[in-house]
Scaffold this motif. Structure first.
Motif, mmCIF file in Angstrom:
data_model
loop_
_atom_site.group_PDB
_atom_site.id
_atom_site.type_symbol
_atom_site.label_atom_id
_atom_site.label_comp_id
_atom_site.label_asym_id
_atom_site.label_seq_id
_atom_site.Cartn_x
_atom_site.Cartn_y
_atom_site.Cartn_z
ATOM 1 N N HIS A 26 0.814 -1.210 0.000
ATOM 2 C CA HIS A 26 0.000 0.000 0.000
ATOM 3 C C HIS A 26 0.853 1.267 0.000
ATOM 4 N N GLN A 27 0.461 2.208 -0.841
ATOM 5 C CA GLN A 27 1.130 3.489 -0.875
ATOM 6 C C GLN A 27 0.099 4.584 -1.112
ATOM 7 N N ASN A 74 1.165 5.274 5.102
ATOM 8 C CA ASN A 74 0.846 4.656 6.393
ATOM 9 C C ASN A 74 -0.548 4.950 6.919
ATOM 10 N N TRP A 75 -1.143 6.057 6.513
ATOM 11 C CA TRP A 75 -2.467 6.440 7.025
ATOM 12 C C TRP A 75 -3.535 6.199 5.974
ATOM 13 N N GLY A 114 5.077 -0.485 8.953
ATOM 14 C CA GLY A 114 5.949 -0.838 7.844
ATOM 15 C C GLY A 114 5.941 0.240 6.775
ATOM 16 N N ASP A 115 6.519 -0.097 5.611
ATOM 17 C CA ASP A 115 6.558 0.866 4.513
ATOM 18 C C ASP A 115 5.960 0.264 3.257
ATOM 19 N N LEU A 120 4.082 -7.563 4.188
ATOM 20 C CA LEU A 120 3.246 -7.810 5.360
ATOM 21 C C LEU A 120 2.967 -6.478 6.038
ATOM 22 N N ARG A 121 1.671 -6.070 6.095
ATOM 23 C CA ARG A 121 1.327 -4.768 6.653
ATOM 24 C C ARG A 121 0.280 -4.916 7.765
ATOM 25 N N PRO A 122 0.710 -5.049 9.017
ATOM 26 C CA PRO A 122 -0.260 -4.997 10.120
ATOM 27 C C PRO A 122 -0.780 -3.584 10.285
ATOM 28 N N TYR A 123 -2.010 -3.458 10.803
ATOM 29 C CA TYR A 123 -2.591 -2.130 10.980
ATOM 30 C C TYR A 123 -3.574 -2.119 12.144
#
Length: 215
Positions: A26-27, A74-75, A114-115, A120-123
């Motif tokens: 995600h970006q 990130n948001w 993460g970036d 793998l992107r936990p949120y």
């Protein structure tokens, strides 16, 4: 010398191809659409009803949908939706007495750890839930002579944790858990007399597994 230059160009091309083929998670500016199975598991509590017991509300699983927009790397903001949930309402010692349906759209602000290169992107997320109850129906009119059931809509806080795994540039798999503050005012008649209004805290845990598409 020409061979060295040629080999250098080939190596640079392969390196460039390897970088471009790496899955970018995600970006900023991405839209993410997820679809999967979502289960609502009520954690209800209520006053004693008609001198007998509390209301209980059963679980239900439906098709879950959510839509995410990445404000930055990130948001993000996310809207959770689903096909209508249907719940049986019971009284201990009496059994099923009624049915209701509900739609619980939930809007949250999220932070992804993460970036944009992390597969793998936990949120985590926090926001607000609105629950619309409708098609409320007494199914056992002989039990306590109950009739004329109504449940008020609910506004409350919501929180979530989740995890995305980016399979490639477009596809991902997801698992998430939500908690929603849902409280409804229940009104019904016992015979011809209106029973005093009862507030039921449903406060469900919501579990979802899904696949997603990023564009």
């Amino acid at each position: 010398m020409n061979k060295k230059i040629a080999l250098s160009l080939v190596a640079a091309s392969l390196l460039s191809a390897g970088v471009s083929s790496a899955a970018v998670a995600h970006q900023a500016g991405d839209f993410i659409f997820r679809v999967g199975a979502v289960a609502v598991v009520p954690n209800e509590s209520s006053p004693v009803i008609a001198g007998i017991s509390e209301f209980s509300v059963d679980d239900n699983t439906q098709v879950g949908l959510n839509f995410t927009y990445m404000l930055t790397d990130n948001w993000a903001v996310e809207l959770l939706a689903a096909t209508p949930f249907s719940h049986n309402i019971s009284l201990e010692g009496v059994g099923k007495i009624a049915e209701t349906k509900q739609l619980p759209p939930t809007l949250v602000a999220q932070y992804y750890f993460g970036d944009s290169q992390s597969k793998l992107r936990p949120y985590i997320g926090v926001g607000v839930n609105f629950t619309n109850f409708y098609d409320n129906e007494i199914t056992n009119e002989t039990a306590l002579e109950l009739n004329s059931l109504s449940l008020s809509n609910s506004w409350g806080a919501a929180a979530q944790v989740g995890l995305d795994y980016q399979v490639n540039n477009n596809w991902l798999v997801n698992a998430s858990v939500w908690y929603a503050d849902i409280s409804t005012d229940v009104n019904f008649n016992a015979g011809e007399a209106a029973y005093p209004e009862v507030t039921v805290d449903i406060d469900p845990w919501v579990y979802m597994v899904s696949i997603g598409y990023t564009f």
